[in-house]
Write a protein that holds these residues in place. Structure first.
Motif, PDB file in Angstrom:
ATOM      1  N   UNK A  49      -1.496  -6.020  10.492  1.00 45.77           N
ATOM      2  CA  UNK A  49      -1.562  -7.169   9.513  1.00 45.77           C
ATOM      3  C   UNK A  49      -2.195  -6.515   8.124  1.00 45.77           C
ATOM      4  N   UNK A  50      -1.910  -7.166   7.009  1.00 48.14           N
ATOM      5  CA  UNK A  50      -2.319  -6.525   5.918  1.00 48.14           C
ATOM      6  C   UNK A  50      -3.099  -7.637   5.349  1.00 48.14           C
ATOM      7  N   UNK A  51      -3.481  -7.824   4.009  1.00 46.40           N
ATOM      8  CA  UNK A  51      -4.466  -8.431   3.406  1.00 46.40           C
ATOM      9  C   UNK A  51      -4.562  -9.994   3.516  1.00 46.40           C
ATOM     10  N   UNK A  52      -5.721 -10.448   3.486  1.00 45.78           N
ATOM     11  CA  UNK A  52      -5.974 -11.701   3.587  1.00 45.78           C
ATOM     12  C   UNK A  52      -6.596 -12.125   2.348  1.00 45.78           C
ATOM     13  N   UNK A 103      -7.450  -4.314   5.107  1.00 51.47           N
ATOM     14  CA  UNK A 103      -7.235  -2.828   5.415  1.00 51.47           C
ATOM     15  C   UNK A 103      -6.659  -2.549   6.851  1.00 51.47           C
ATOM     16  N   UNK A 104      -5.738  -1.863   6.816  1.00 53.75           N
ATOM     17  CA  UNK A 104      -5.096  -1.509   8.111  1.00 53.75           C
ATOM     18  C   UNK A 104      -4.658   0.034   8.052  1.00 53.75           C
ATOM     19  N   UNK A 105      -3.881   0.347   8.800  1.00 54.41           N
ATOM     20  CA  UNK A 105      -3.638   1.900   9.356  1.00 54.41           C
ATOM     21  C   UNK A 105      -3.141   2.667   8.137  1.00 54.41           C
ATOM     22  N   UNK A 106      -2.482   1.897   7.357  1.00 50.18           N
ATOM     23  CA  UNK A 106      -1.724   2.544   5.959  1.00 50.18           C
ATOM     24  C   UNK A 106      -2.368   2.415   4.660  1.00 50.18           C
ATOM     25  N   UNK A 107      -3.658   1.716   4.683  1.00 49.30           N
ATOM     26  CA  UNK A 107      -4.253   1.691   3.447  1.00 49.30           C
ATOM     27  C   UNK A 107      -5.278   0.560   3.243  1.00 49.30           C
ATOM     28  N   UNK A 119      -4.309 -10.464 -15.920  1.00 46.25           N
ATOM     29  CA  UNK A 119      -3.501 -11.113 -14.856  1.00 46.25           C
ATOM     30  C   UNK A 119      -3.900 -10.527 -13.637  1.00 46.25           C
ATOM     31  N   UNK A 120      -3.940 -11.295 -12.579  1.00 50.41           N
ATOM     32  CA  UNK A 120      -4.353 -10.838 -11.063  1.00 50.41           C
ATOM     33  C   UNK A 120      -3.422  -9.737 -10.546  1.00 50.41           C
ATOM     34  N   UNK A 121      -3.924  -8.668  -9.942  1.00 50.96           N
ATOM     35  CA  UNK A 121      -3.162  -7.815  -9.195  1.00 50.96           C
ATOM     36  C   UNK A 121      -3.812  -7.337  -8.028  1.00 50.96           C
ATOM     37  N   UNK A 122      -3.010  -6.628  -7.076  1.00 56.52           N
ATOM     38  CA  UNK A 122      -3.687  -6.210  -5.965  1.00 56.52           C
ATOM     39  C   UNK A 122      -3.424  -4.686  -5.923  1.00 56.52           C
ATOM     40  N   UNK A 123      -4.929  -4.067  -5.634  1.00 56.64           N
ATOM     41  CA  UNK A 123      -4.694  -2.538  -5.821  1.00 56.64           C
ATOM     42  C   UNK A 123      -4.820  -2.092  -4.553  1.00 56.64           C
ATOM     43  N   UNK A 124      -3.800  -1.294  -3.946  1.00 52.98           N
ATOM     44  CA  UNK A 124      -3.678  -0.650  -2.737  1.00 52.98           C
ATOM     45  C   UNK A 124      -3.933   0.756  -2.521  1.00 52.98           C
ATOM     46  N   UNK A 125      -4.859   1.368  -1.974  1.00 52.99           N
ATOM     47  CA  UNK A 125      -5.337   2.594  -1.858  1.00 52.99           C
ATOM     48  C   UNK A 125      -4.657   3.100  -0.477  1.00 52.99           C
ATOM     49  N   UNK A 126      -3.900   4.232  -0.550  1.00 55.27           N
ATOM     50  CA  UNK A 126      -3.143   4.891   0.513  1.00 55.27           C
ATOM     51  C   UNK A 126      -3.593   6.459   0.834  1.00 55.27           C
ATOM     52  N   UNK A 127      -4.345   6.695   1.637  1.00 59.41           N
ATOM     53  CA  UNK A 127      -4.389   7.873   1.960  1.00 59.41           C
ATOM     54  C   UNK A 127      -3.375   8.942   2.066  1.00 59.41           C
ATOM     55  N   UNK A 128      -3.251  10.212   1.790  1.00 56.63           N
ATOM     56  CA  UNK A 128      -2.044  11.165   1.967  1.00 56.63           C
ATOM     57  C   UNK A 128      -1.903  11.363   3.372  1.00 56.63           C
ATOM     58  N   UNK A 129      -2.920  11.206   4.291  1.00 55.25           N
ATOM     59  CA  UNK A 129      -2.709  11.569   5.838  1.00 55.25           C
ATOM     60  C   UNK A 129      -2.242  10.342   6.414  1.00 55.25           C
ATOM     61  N   UNK A 130      -2.275   9.120   5.852  1.00 54.86           N
ATOM     62  CA  UNK A 130      -1.733   8.126   6.484  1.00 54.86           C
ATOM     63  C   UNK A 130      -0.294   7.707   6.049  1.00 54.86           C
TER      64      UNK A 130
END
Length: 353
Positions: A49-52, A103-107, A119-130
């Protein structure tokens, strides 16, 4: 009673108004409970599951993540253009980072605001190894498949979340996404209400169908359609499909690697270790519709998926049951419908006539 009309698959006519999604449905004890409450709606798999979403007008002070420092490398826009290093402003010059949303397994997803217009935004950080899959650009650079897919579906469908911007960092990627302020994911809504009325479920399901049709037209396979990946505005009923982290390009030949959520996977994957993208998508739509109108997963493990036994709440209409059973047919090629056939199903059209 539905009038005898067979509209074409190309369009779904606009409906007069969205149902009140937050109005609690009239609950009656089912003849046989669907699943134990502790396990209701919880599905294992490779895409958690992703963001709440918790919208706040002003962001409190939050610890500065380490990856946010020194983000002035080559910048890339959502249109795919690449600017030379130093030509694009750094991430922190364009966006204000807010609290972590999930947070989850992919970011990890943070709330944020665009400094140019608030404007509101969502900022998703994804590590290269994931990153599960990569795509190679004409210039030889490699980018996560999620970014490529979101660029392909980036316009023409308001039921899909939009990628606004993205950045490549030394050890990760940052995706800037639109963030509807009043939205919550469908799983939260179902946990609050237990299940949806058929009117509300139809309203949302039609928007999911439109999102899937647009993805298909763009050659994109999402592979993880479930309540956690659907943002819903409870007031307007507007829905957006999110999280393409499990997605890939559509292909005619069968897939031999599974990505998505296990309790939404089709029986052909369990039996044969292969599945076709269109048929697997139809199966996941059947699971989704069942969850919306029954408030629980139809199958909890591989054995139940192969058994295919469905238990409905007594209040679920025969038309809705027929559509769900059709989507969850065990034999994909012979018995499962095509997407355009779902658009023409009487239950889908009942709210439009």
């Amino acid at each position: 009673r539905v009038r005898p009309r067979t509209p074409g698959p190309a369009t779904v006519p606009p409906r007069p108004a969205a149902p009140r999604l937050l109005q609690p449905p009239v609950r009656a004890a089912p003849a046989q409970p669907c699943r134990s409450p502790a396990r209701r709606l919880q599905g294992g798999g490779r895409c958690p599951a992703r963001s709440r979403k918790q919208v706040r007008a002003r962001w409190p002070a939050v610890p500065r993540p380490a990856w946010l420092a020194g983000t002035g490398g080559p910048g890339r826009r959502a249109d795919g253009s690449l600017s030379a290093a130093g030509q694009k402003k750094e991430l922190q010059e364009l966006y204000l980072l807010g609290p972590q949303l999930g947070s989850g397994g992919f970011g990890t997803v943070f709330s944020g605001t665009r400094l140019s217009d608030g404007s509101p935004v969502a900022i998703k950080h994804v590590a290269r190894e994931s990153v599960l899959q990569w795509d190679e650009r004409p210039d030889g650079s490699r980018v996560p498949m999620e970014i490529v897919l979101m660029e392909k579906v980036g316009s023409g469908c308001r039921s899909i979340i939009q990628l606004l911007d993205w950045f490549e960092l030394p050890d990760s990627f940052v995706l800037v996404l639109e963030r509807p302020e009043r939205s919550q994911d469908l799983l939260q809504l179902l946990q609050q209400q237990e299940f949806l009325s058929e009117e509300a479920a139809r309203w949302l399901f039609c928007q999911v169908l439109e999102a899937v049709r647009h993805c298909t037209a763009c050659g994109v396979l999402h592979r993880d359609i479930k309540p956690e990946n659907l943002l819903v505005d409870p007031e307007s009923g507007d829905l957006k499909l999110i999280d393409f982290g499990c997605g890939t390009f559509l292909q005619e030949r069968a897939f031999t690697q599974f990505a998505g959520t296990r309790t939404y996977c089709p029986p052909e994957w369990i039996c044969q270790g292969r599945y076709h993208g269109h048929a697997a998508t139809i199966w996941s739509l059947g699971v989704l519709l069942y969850v919306m109108v029954c408030g629980c997963l139809p199958f909890e493990d591989d054995r139940e998926i192969l058994l295919g036994e469905l238990i409905f709440r007594p209040q679920v209409s025969p038309e809705c049951r027929h559509l769900i059973r059709w989507c969850l047919a065990q034999h994909p090629a012979a018995d499962r419908p095509q997407l355009d056939q779902i658009f023409r199903h009487p239950w889908v059209w009942a709210g439009c006539l």
